[in-house]
Design a protein around this motif. Sequence first.
Motif, mmCIF file in Angstrom:
data_model
loop_
_atom_site.group_PDB
_atom_site.id
_atom_site.type_symbol
_atom_site.label_atom_id
_atom_site.label_comp_id
_atom_site.label_asym_id
_atom_site.label_seq_id
_atom_site.Cartn_x
_atom_site.Cartn_y
_atom_site.Cartn_z
ATOM 1 N N SER A 128 30.205 50.806 44.143
ATOM 2 C CA SER A 128 30.278 51.037 42.708
ATOM 3 C C SER A 128 31.653 51.609 42.406
ATOM 4 C CB SER A 128 29.202 52.032 42.267
ATOM 5 O OG SER A 128 27.922 51.500 42.513
ATOM 6 N N GLY A 129 32.258 51.145 41.356
ATOM 7 C CA GLY A 129 33.595 51.590 40.975
ATOM 8 C C GLY A 129 34.406 50.402 40.531
ATOM 9 N N THR A 130 35.684 50.616 40.332
ATOM 10 C CA THR A 130 36.545 49.533 39.861
ATOM 11 C C THR A 130 36.983 48.647 41.025
ATOM 12 O OG1 THR A 130 38.606 50.751 40.151
ATOM 13 C CG2 THR A 130 37.452 51.029 38.026
ATOM 14 N N ILE A 131 37.484 47.469 40.660
ATOM 15 C CA ILE A 131 38.034 46.575 41.679
ATOM 16 C C ILE A 131 39.188 47.266 42.389
ATOM 17 C CG2 ILE A 131 39.288 44.406 42.025
ATOM 18 C CD1 ILE A 131 37.543 43.211 39.753
ATOM 19 N N MET A 132 40.043 47.964 41.634
ATOM 20 C CA MET A 132 41.179 48.676 42.224
ATOM 21 C C MET A 132 40.699 49.713 43.238
ATOM 22 S SD MET A 132 44.488 48.997 42.399
ATOM 23 C CE MET A 132 45.196 48.239 40.948
ATOM 24 N N GLU A 133 39.659 50.461 42.914
ATOM 25 C CA GLU A 133 39.131 51.469 43.841
ATOM 26 C C GLU A 133 38.593 50.821 45.112
ATOM 27 O OE1 GLU A 133 37.693 54.821 40.565
ATOM 28 O OE2 GLU A 133 36.300 53.235 41.176
ATOM 29 N N ASN A 134 37.953 49.663 44.968
ATOM 30 C CA ASN A 134 37.431 48.967 46.137
ATOM 31 C C ASN A 134 38.563 48.458 47.029
ATOM 32 O OD1 ASN A 134 34.324 48.273 46.487
ATOM 33 N ND2 ASN A 134 34.727 48.621 44.320
ATOM 34 N N ILE A 135 39.632 47.965 46.423
ATOM 35 C CA ILE A 135 40.762 47.490 47.224
ATOM 36 C C ILE A 135 41.408 48.650 47.972
ATOM 37 C CG2 ILE A 135 43.071 46.461 47.130
ATOM 38 C CD1 ILE A 135 42.042 44.761 44.760
ATOM 39 N N GLU A 146 50.785 48.139 45.692
ATOM 40 C CA GLU A 146 50.369 47.712 47.028
ATOM 41 C C GLU A 146 48.986 47.056 46.978
ATOM 42 O OE1 GLU A 146 52.608 50.920 49.957
ATOM 43 O OE2 GLU A 146 50.820 51.579 48.863
ATOM 44 N N ALA A 147 48.097 47.585 46.158
ATOM 45 C CA ALA A 147 46.757 47.010 46.038
ATOM 46 C C ALA A 147 46.826 45.619 45.410
ATOM 47 C CB ALA A 147 45.857 47.927 45.218
ATOM 48 N N VAL A 148 47.647 45.454 44.387
ATOM 49 C CA VAL A 148 47.800 44.144 43.755
ATOM 50 C C VAL A 148 48.424 43.157 44.743
ATOM 51 C CG1 VAL A 148 49.004 42.861 41.919
ATOM 52 C CG2 VAL A 148 47.872 45.035 41.394
ATOM 53 N N VAL A 160 40.676 38.093 39.637
ATOM 54 C CA VAL A 160 40.618 39.483 39.183
ATOM 55 C C VAL A 160 41.317 39.599 37.828
ATOM 56 C CG1 VAL A 160 41.390 41.849 39.645
ATOM 57 C CG2 VAL A 160 40.433 40.468 41.496
ATOM 58 N N SER A 161 42.460 38.949 37.692
ATOM 59 C CA SER A 161 43.211 38.994 36.432
ATOM 60 C C SER A 161 42.473 38.297 35.300
ATOM 61 C CB SER A 161 44.590 38.361 36.617
ATOM 62 O OG SER A 161 45.332 39.095 37.569
ATOM 63 N N SER A 162 41.544 37.409 35.628
ATOM 64 C CA SER A 162 40.791 36.701 34.583
ATOM 65 C C SER A 162 39.740 37.584 33.910
ATOM 66 C CB SER A 162 40.122 35.450 35.160
ATOM 67 O OG SER A 162 39.013 35.807 35.983
ATOM 68 N N PHE A 163 39.368 38.717 34.538
ATOM 69 C CA PHE A 163 38.421 39.647 33.917
ATOM 70 C C PHE A 163 39.121 40.383 32.780
ATOM 71 C CE2 PHE A 163 36.546 39.777 38.366
ATOM 72 C CZ PHE A 163 35.458 38.979 38.047
ATOM 73 N N TYR A 167 41.982 44.703 37.074
ATOM 74 C CA TYR A 167 41.710 45.534 38.242
ATOM 75 C C TYR A 167 40.882 46.772 37.907
ATOM 76 C CZ TYR A 167 44.754 42.651 41.082
ATOM 77 O OH TYR A 167 45.290 41.599 41.772
ATOM 78 N N GLU A 168 40.735 47.068 36.635
ATOM 79 C CA GLU A 168 39.920 48.212 36.219
ATOM 80 C C GLU A 168 38.489 47.786 35.869
ATOM 81 O OE1 GLU A 168 40.852 51.363 36.689
ATOM 82 O OE2 GLU A 168 42.626 50.404 37.560
#
Length: 184
Positions: A128-135, A146-148, A160-163, A167-168
Amino acid sequence: FMMVSRAQVSAKRVREVLNTESSIDRNETSVLSVTEGTVSFENVSFSYPEAAGDSVLQGINLEIKKGEFVAFLGATGSGKSTLVNLIPRFYDVTAGAVKIDGHDVREYATASLRSEIGMVLQEAVLFSGTIMENIKWGNPDATDEEAVKAAKIAQADDFVSSFADGYETVLGQRGLSLSGGQKQ
């Protein structure tokens, strides 16, 4: 009373697992580092310790160069995960050698070797959390850039960018809002 009894048995087993010595001879003095990333399997065979029967893997010869993609297909129990787990030395081969950049993986310091390897197995686990947090889960000190970059390397940046929130975007537990391929 029954719950306490079960908890005691479980706690005992957890202690046994945590106190188990690794069967991997850790070479923590090596100064070798992965430079190119070419992985080769040279006449690799593997048997699980104390297992009866034939080897799980026999005579595997394969070279995977930097930038190449390889998929291992086979029935359940055919050794796909075992083959991949030989690279970071979760197991050691029983015959032959797994090499990275021409050096046997046993020549690398275990921690250094494992820090250079990223694996995406079939069962992707997200939190659970954001895509950025998971990466960033594997490296909480990583920058957003670095995550991107990691997402681009994994070919995930486009979806991811299509959401709407990119990333959030907040994921439900286990990434329920994503397809299996997106999770991987």
